[in-house]
Design an enzyme around this catalytic site. Structure first.
Site, PDB file in Angstrom:
ATOM      1  N   LEU A   1      -6.444   0.096  -3.986  1.00 36.49           N
ATOM      2  CA  LEU A   1      -6.560   0.756  -2.689  1.00 36.49           C
ATOM      3  C   LEU A   1      -8.027   0.955  -2.321  1.00 36.49           C
ATOM      4  CD1 LEU A   1      -3.758   3.503  -2.797  1.00 36.49           C
ATOM      5  CD2 LEU A   1      -3.655   1.226  -1.787  1.00 36.49           C
TER       6      LEU A   1
ATOM      7  N   HIS B   1       2.771  -7.048 -10.513  1.00 39.21           N
ATOM      8  CA  HIS B   1       2.377  -5.855  -9.759  1.00 39.21           C
ATOM      9  C   HIS B   1       1.211  -6.082  -8.816  1.00 39.21           C
ATOM     10  CE1 HIS B   1       1.891  -1.594  -8.963  1.00 39.21           C
ATOM     11  NE2 HIS B   1       0.653  -1.601  -9.446  1.00 39.21           N
TER      12      HIS B   1
ATOM     13  N   HIS C   1       2.420  -4.745 -14.286  1.00 39.35           N
ATOM     14  CA  HIS C   1       2.423  -3.306 -14.542  1.00 39.35           C
ATOM     15  C   HIS C   1       3.330  -3.051 -15.727  1.00 39.35           C
ATOM     16  CE1 HIS C   1       2.598   0.998 -14.127  1.00 39.35           C
ATOM     17  NE2 HIS C   1       1.695   0.941 -13.154  1.00 39.35           N
TER      18      HIS C   1
ATOM     19  N   GLU D   1      -6.390   7.553 -15.573  1.00 36.90           N
ATOM     20  CA  GLU D   1      -5.480   6.431 -15.774  1.00 36.90           C
ATOM     21  C   GLU D   1      -6.108   5.441 -16.748  1.00 36.90           C
ATOM     22  OE1 GLU D   1      -4.130   4.822 -12.067  1.00 36.90           O
ATOM     23  OE2 GLU D   1      -3.109   6.675 -11.493  1.00 36.90           O
TER      24      GLU D   1
ATOM     25  N   TRP E   1       3.603   1.758  -1.273  1.00 36.79           N
ATOM     26  CA  TRP E   1       4.314   1.944  -2.532  1.00 36.79           C
ATOM     27  C   TRP E   1       3.393   2.354  -3.660  1.00 36.79           C
ATOM     28  CZ3 TRP E   1       8.926  -1.884  -3.377  1.00 36.79           C
ATOM     29  CH2 TRP E   1       9.675  -1.963  -2.199  1.00 36.79           C
TER      30      TRP E   1
ATOM     31  N   GLN F   1       1.496   4.395  -6.139  1.00 39.21           N
ATOM     32  CA  GLN F   1       1.765   5.762  -6.600  1.00 39.21           C
ATOM     33  C   GLN F   1       0.523   6.461  -7.131  1.00 39.21           C
ATOM     34  OE1 GLN F   1       4.955   5.834  -9.445  1.00 39.21           O
ATOM     35  NE2 GLN F   1       6.493   5.163  -7.990  1.00 39.21           N
TER      36      GLN F   1
ATOM     37  N   ARG G   1      -4.223  -2.254 -18.828  1.00 40.16           N
ATOM     38  CA  ARG G   1      -2.852  -2.614 -18.445  1.00 40.16           C
ATOM     39  C   ARG G   1      -2.355  -3.888 -19.110  1.00 40.16           C
ATOM     40  NH1 ARG G   1      -2.205  -1.254 -11.956  1.00 40.16           N
ATOM     41  NH2 ARG G   1      -1.883   0.971 -12.232  1.00 40.16           N
TER      42      ARG G   1
ATOM     43  N   SER H   1       0.826  -1.218   0.000  1.00 43.64           N
ATOM     44  CA  SER H   1       0.000   0.000   0.000  1.00 43.64           C
ATOM     45  C   SER H   1       0.852   1.257   0.000  1.00 43.64           C
ATOM     46  CB  SER H   1      -0.924   0.015   1.223  1.00 43.64           C
ATOM     47  OG  SER H   1      -1.742  -1.128   1.274  1.00 43.64           O
TER      48      SER H   1
ATOM     49  N   ARG I   1      -7.452  -5.878 -13.304  1.00 40.18           N
ATOM     50  CA  ARG I   1      -7.844  -4.809 -12.384  1.00 40.18           C
ATOM     51  C   ARG I   1      -7.799  -3.445 -13.074  1.00 40.18           C
ATOM     52  NH1 ARG I   1      -4.647  -1.431  -8.329  1.00 40.18           N
ATOM     53  NH2 ARG I   1      -2.882  -2.114  -9.576  1.00 40.18           N
TER      54      ARG I   1
END
Length: 521
Positions: A380, A339, A234, A115, A46, A48, A280, A44, A374
């Site tokens: 998060l 990731h 990722h 994103e 980490w 960004q 992704r 968590s 995802r």
């Protein structure tokens, strides 16, 4: 084995889900199992990008849910997507009240980034690329001030004790490299919030201890596991030789950064209509293909950000500086890295696992939100929503009480994982169970994992890793199609219609592994 009895609720992990659940459980007494000091070693911290939430008046939770379902490529549970996205705004406001300094515009609105695969700019961020660290800092400060929460730093979970299908305790040991003899800790309930499996791969963005152990210990106890084959890579980990690999946040592509190869050519425009903002899995495969072709892929922020990247994205700038890269002048070398694990311990919408008295939240769980791929910055968010759900359900199941502080001492003994065995396991997963998969490689991986268990199986922690690795590889072999993050070169097409989620136990995976091992290579 030494036994310690407590009326505290036991939470395994110290990331976002664990901290938020502990706070929501207050004043009920909690004991948190944390291998590191709070704020260190959790994925968590980490993170960004930020937290996805429909905060703009022109956006909606329904649109967010639709994007989540679309990105998940046919295996998202739409009811879970609705549940999580409807709650998103409330959790942003709650985190703000707890002291998280989200980026704001001059008129006080939240600054939001767009994103990949989002139809709207809805990722709330902190100091550009510091969301995970800043949210964690705010929660840690609250936890330190909450008398009902005891953090057992320097401890790690090994085993679940299960009697008549109900979890009654958890074996823990010292997190020191030398390990210790285990101690059986019996509490009033167990919440697993101990992260995913990225560190099972040789190239990963995850902290060093995140190697599938929590999923593995639940699987070894008989819990049902869902969707383990779906591992997200990722696309833009920095290819600078660090382990773990630093992350070049997706928000950079949201700002307009492009992906180029060593010839200076953009390659995403030919791969997907959304180019750099494609889902992704699409971007990761394109980057992997460039790497395999010897055309080193790079992220080019020079024209859209220039010197501003050093102020707006400090984590990226620091990683670049460590490795002699000036992102205002040089493109950033990137590689696809393990990731996030979409799969995990299967839970219902109350956060309950298939075993009694066991709840799971965060990346160790599989709620049905993420499907085969995802949506960016939903990780998060899911941890927050299900931490609250788990806390409320545990509170309803456990009488309110008080409990004295635990004083646990560890005796010498136990066996830590052999570093060479861990290295071999990680290399096997990257080589054969990575971005591109086929039956030959997956069978090779299952045989190698079996060999490693035979040789190094005296370490319970290592068996937790190999259990999760076995589940990923076996489920990937069983899914004879390409869907989302699961790409089979020997089954390149997606089966028609909505996909079916995988549900299996470790016993199921071991049966398949045994069959493979008995076949002629």
């Amino acid at each position: 084995m030494k036994t310690v009895q407590t009326d505290r609720i036991i939470i395994v992990g110290a990331g976002l889900g664990a901290l938020y659940a502990a706070l929501k459980l207050a004043p009920r007494p909690v004991a948190m199992i944390s291998p590191e000091r709070l704020g260190e070693g959790a994925s968590s911290a980490w993170a960004q990008g930020g937290v996805a939430a429909a905060m703009d008046a022109a956006d909606s939770a329904q649109s967010h849910a639709a994007d989540t379902v679309k990105a998940g490529d046919g295996t998202v549970d739409p009811d879970v997507a609705d549940l999580v996205t409807q709650e998103a705004r409330a959790h942003i406001l709650d985190l703000t009240a707890l002291g998280t300094p989200f980026d704001r515009t001059e008129n006080g609105d939240y600054v939001m980034s767009r994103e990949a695969a989002h139809s709207f700019a809805r990722v709330v961020r902190v100091k550009g690329d510091q969301a995970g660290a800043e949210i964690m800092a705010a929660l840690i400060e609250q936890v330190r001030m909450t008398a009902s929460i005891q953090v057992l730093e320097g401890t790690m979970a090994l085993d679940l004790e299960v009697i008549d299908g109900r979890v009654t305790g958890i074996a823990i040991q010292s997190a020191e490299d030398s390990g210790s003899a285990p101690v059986m800790l019996r509490g009033s309930a167990v919440l697993l919030a101990g992260g995913g499996s990225g560190g099972l791969y040789a190239i990963t963005t995850n902290p060093p201890r995140i190697r599938g152990q929590v999923i593995g210990l639940a699987a070894r106890a008989g819990a049902v596991i869902a969707d383990p084959e779906f591992v997200q890579f990722h696309p833009t980990a920095m290819d600078v030789g660090e382990d773990p690999a630093p992350l070049a946040t997706e928000a950079l592509r949201g700002e307009g950064a492009t992906l180029i190869n060593s010839n200076g050519e953009r390659f995403m425009q030919a791969a997907h209509p959304d180019a750099e903002l494609a889902p992704r899995d699409v971007v990761a495969r394109a980057i992997f293909a460039q790497s395999q072709a010897g055309l080193r892929p790079m992220l080019d922020t020079r024209h859209v950000l220039g010197e501003a990247i050093k102020i707006q994205y400090p984590a990226v700038a620091e990683a670049c500086a460590r490795n002699g890269i000036d992102p205002a002048i040089d493109p950033i070398p990137v590689a696809a890295a393990a990731h996030y694990h979409m799969g995990g311990i299967a839970t219902d919408t109350d956060g309950r696992a298939s075993l009694g008295s066991l709840w799971v939240c965060g990346e160790a769980s599989s709620t049905g939100l993420h499907g085969a791929n995802r949506l960016a910055s939903n990780g998060l968010l899911e941890a927050l929503v299900f931490a609250r759900i788990c806390a409320e359900n545990i509170a309803a199941a456990v009488p309110e009480n008080t409990a004295p502080k635990l004083d646990i001492s560890f005796d010498e003994g136990g066996t830590s994982p052999d570093p060479d065995a861990v290295t071999q396991l990680r290399e096997t997963m990257t080589r054969h169970v990575g971005v591109m998969r086929d039956a030959t490689g997956l069978k090779t991986a299952l045989r190698k994992i079996a060999d490693l268990e035979d040789t190094f199986g005296d370490s319970i922690s290592f068996l937790n890793m190999t259990a999760t690795a076995t589940l990923i590889a076996a489920s990937a072999l069983a899914r004879e199609e390409s869907r989302g993050a699961h790409e089979r070169s020997d089954f390149p097409d997606t089966n028609p219609g909505d996909g079916k989620r995988s549900k299996l136990t470790l016993a199921d995976a071991m049966t398949l592994r045994t069959q493979i091992c008995e076949e002629a290579p």
